[in-house]
Design a protein around this motif. Structure first.
Motif, mmCIF file in Angstrom:
data_model
loop_
_atom_site.group_PDB
_atom_site.id
_atom_site.type_symbol
_atom_site.label_atom_id
_atom_site.label_comp_id
_atom_site.label_asym_id
_atom_site.label_seq_id
_atom_site.Cartn_x
_atom_site.Cartn_y
_atom_site.Cartn_z
ATOM 1 N N LEU A 1 80.966 69.205 36.094
ATOM 2 C CA LEU A 1 81.743 69.866 35.044
ATOM 3 C C LEU A 1 81.528 69.193 33.687
ATOM 4 C CD1 LEU A 1 83.769 72.225 34.852
ATOM 5 C CD2 LEU A 1 85.592 70.555 35.061
ATOM 6 N N VAL A 2 81.546 67.871 33.673
ATOM 7 C CA VAL A 2 81.326 67.132 32.428
ATOM 8 C C VAL A 2 79.899 67.355 31.923
ATOM 9 C CG1 VAL A 2 81.160 64.811 31.435
ATOM 10 C CG2 VAL A 2 83.118 65.425 32.860
ATOM 11 N N ALA A 3 78.930 67.330 32.844
ATOM 12 C CA ALA A 3 77.537 67.555 32.444
ATOM 13 C C ALA A 3 77.351 68.970 31.906
ATOM 14 C CB ALA A 3 76.602 67.297 33.618
ATOM 15 N N GLY A 4 78.026 69.951 32.511
ATOM 16 C CA GLY A 4 77.955 71.327 32.011
ATOM 17 C C GLY A 4 78.540 71.447 30.616
ATOM 18 N N LEU B 1 70.599 72.422 33.748
ATOM 19 C CA LEU B 1 69.973 72.655 35.052
ATOM 20 C C LEU B 1 70.430 71.616 36.071
ATOM 21 C CD1 LEU B 1 68.023 74.515 36.500
ATOM 22 C CD2 LEU B 1 66.164 73.013 35.828
ATOM 23 N N VAL B 2 70.457 70.357 35.672
ATOM 24 C CA VAL B 2 70.931 69.294 36.570
ATOM 25 C C VAL B 2 72.405 69.519 36.913
ATOM 26 C CG1 VAL B 2 71.447 66.831 36.694
ATOM 27 C CG2 VAL B 2 69.230 67.582 35.860
ATOM 28 N N ALA B 3 73.206 69.867 35.916
ATOM 29 C CA ALA B 3 74.630 70.124 36.158
ATOM 30 C C ALA B 3 74.811 71.293 37.120
ATOM 31 C CB ALA B 3 75.344 70.411 34.841
ATOM 32 N N LEU B 4 74.001 72.322 36.967
ATOM 33 C CA LEU B 4 74.094 73.488 37.850
ATOM 34 C C LEU B 4 73.722 73.131 39.287
ATOM 35 C CD1 LEU B 4 74.670 76.509 38.053
ATOM 36 C CD2 LEU B 4 72.273 76.924 37.520
ATOM 37 N N VAL B 5 72.671 72.347 39.459
ATOM 38 C CA VAL B 5 72.260 71.942 40.806
ATOM 39 C C VAL B 5 73.358 71.111 41.479
ATOM 40 C CG1 VAL B 5 70.629 70.487 42.089
ATOM 41 C CG2 VAL B 5 69.781 72.096 40.382
ATOM 42 N N VAL B 6 73.919 70.150 40.755
ATOM 43 C CA VAL B 6 74.991 69.323 41.315
ATOM 44 C C VAL B 6 76.202 70.192 41.653
ATOM 45 C CG1 VAL B 6 76.634 67.472 40.807
ATOM 46 C CG2 VAL B 6 74.231 67.201 40.194
ATOM 47 N N ALA B 7 76.548 71.122 40.777
ATOM 48 C CA ALA B 7 77.704 71.991 41.013
ATOM 49 C C ALA B 7 77.501 72.866 42.244
ATOM 50 C CB ALA B 7 77.974 72.848 39.780
ATOM 51 N N LEU C 1 75.587 72.211 44.798
ATOM 52 C CA LEU C 1 75.683 71.342 45.967
ATOM 53 C C LEU C 1 77.131 71.026 46.301
ATOM 54 C CD1 LEU C 1 72.715 68.873 45.329
ATOM 55 C CD2 LEU C 1 72.851 70.705 47.034
ATOM 56 N N ARG C 2 77.973 70.833 45.286
ATOM 57 C CA ARG C 2 79.396 70.554 45.533
ATOM 58 C C ARG C 2 80.086 71.774 46.118
ATOM 59 N NH1 ARG C 2 79.122 66.089 46.883
ATOM 60 N NH2 ARG C 2 81.331 66.291 47.279
ATOM 61 N N VAL C 3 79.719 72.980 45.653
ATOM 62 C CA VAL C 3 80.310 74.203 46.209
ATOM 63 C C VAL C 3 79.934 74.324 47.680
ATOM 64 C CG1 VAL C 3 80.158 76.725 46.185
ATOM 65 C CG2 VAL C 3 80.519 75.482 44.060
ATOM 66 N N ARG C 4 78.680 74.050 47.991
ATOM 67 C CA ARG C 4 78.242 74.130 49.389
ATOM 68 C C ARG C 4 78.922 73.070 50.233
ATOM 69 N NH1 ARG C 4 72.106 74.511 50.173
ATOM 70 N NH2 ARG C 4 72.859 74.957 52.244
ATOM 71 N N SER D 1 84.140 76.027 38.936
ATOM 72 C CA SER D 1 84.232 75.951 37.474
ATOM 73 C C SER D 1 82.987 75.291 36.897
ATOM 74 C CB SER D 1 85.473 75.157 37.055
ATOM 75 O OG SER D 1 86.636 75.775 37.516
ATOM 76 N N ALA D 2 82.517 74.247 37.572
ATOM 77 C CA ALA D 2 81.304 73.560 37.127
ATOM 78 C C ALA D 2 80.092 74.480 37.220
ATOM 79 C CB ALA D 2 81.092 72.292 37.958
ATOM 80 N N VAL D 3 80.028 75.311 38.265
ATOM 81 C CA VAL D 3 78.915 76.261 38.403
ATOM 82 C C VAL D 3 78.927 77.247 37.238
ATOM 83 C CG1 VAL D 3 78.063 78.217 39.767
ATOM 84 C CG2 VAL D 3 78.683 76.103 40.912
ATOM 85 N N VAL D 4 80.097 77.799 36.940
ATOM 86 C CA VAL D 4 80.201 78.782 35.859
ATOM 87 C C VAL D 4 79.850 78.148 34.510
ATOM 88 C CG1 VAL D 4 81.827 80.233 34.576
ATOM 89 C CG2 VAL D 4 81.847 80.244 37.072
ATOM 90 N N LEU D 5 80.404 76.964 34.240
ATOM 91 C CA LEU D 5 80.168 76.307 32.958
ATOM 92 C C LEU D 5 78.698 75.918 32.790
ATOM 93 C CD1 LEU D 5 81.516 75.261 30.379
ATOM 94 C CD2 LEU D 5 81.815 73.089 31.531
ATOM 95 N N SER D 6 78.125 75.284 33.809
ATOM 96 C CA SER D 6 76.736 74.849 33.684
ATOM 97 C C SER D 6 75.777 76.039 33.701
ATOM 98 C CB SER D 6 76.385 73.844 34.779
ATOM 99 O OG SER D 6 76.615 74.390 36.057
#
Length: 195
Positions: free
Chosen positions: A110-113, A132-138, A140-143, A154-159
């Motif tokens: 979320l912070v990276a996004g 892109l890095v923030a999206l990948v981490v987000a 992975l966290r959702v999964r 929220s991190a997925v949407v923001l990033s």
């Protein structure tokens, strides 16, 4: 309704025995429901022949038997929503020894996004890899949280938004940056009147 995994792993048997002991003071119906829910979760998560590493990981993710037992109504008290609390413990467990709280990976994403979104305004081309890095981490966290982590979503949407805006802005800047002024042609001069 109690089912146990077919060839039960010794770690699973010990965990279930510890859970049963921890639930000794619980309402009998809730105790059975909780044990059944944990058994069912273990069956689904481990499959037929799990390795010791798989069992250890699933049991660690499941959390301490004390945390699960604490969410169950004691015998003699009316049930509050203990089964829902036990289900929540199964889907988003606190790791033994760590307090339950926001998922650190989701917070980082979320912070990276947010940082990538800020970079879009300053340096759009640099925002792309950060987003892109923030999206990948987000993702992975959702999964990892089985889709139930609101912070991870929220991190997925923001990033994802930051990545999309950065890509579009970068493309538009590159497209407009390649337009050059046409080179001036030859200069024609008129003869000066000498008269």
């Amino acid at each position: 309704m109690s089912r146990t995994p077919a060839p039960e792993h010794p770690l699973v048997a010990a965990y279930l025995a510890d859970l049963e002991r921890a639930l000794v003071a619980a309402d009998p119906r809730e105790r059975e429901d909780t044990l059944d829910a944990v058994r069912e979760h273990l069956l689904e998560a481990l499959g037929a022949k799990p390795s010791t590493a798989d069992v250890t990981e699933v049991l660690t993710d499941l959390g301490s038997v004390d945390v699960i037992a604490a969410s169950v109504t004691p015998a003699g008290r009316p049930p509050v929503v203990a089964l829902a609390a036990a289900q929540e413990t199964l889907t988003a467990p606190a790791v033994a020894g760590r307090p339950a709280g926001p998922d650190a990976g989701s917070v980082v994403a979320l912070v990276a996004g947010a940082f990538a979104l800020l970079l879009v305004l300053l340096v759009p081309l640099l925002a792309i890899p950060v987003a892109l890095v923030a999206l990948v981490v987000a993702v992975l966290r959702v999964r990892r949280t089985a889709g139930s982590g609101a912070l991870a979503w929220s991190a997925v949407v923001l990033s994802g938004s930051a990545l999309l805006v950065a890509a579009l802005l970068s493309l538009s800047l590159l497209a407009t940056g390649s337009d050059h002024d046409p080179a001036p042609g030859p200069v024609h001069s008129e003869p000066l009147d000498q008269g």
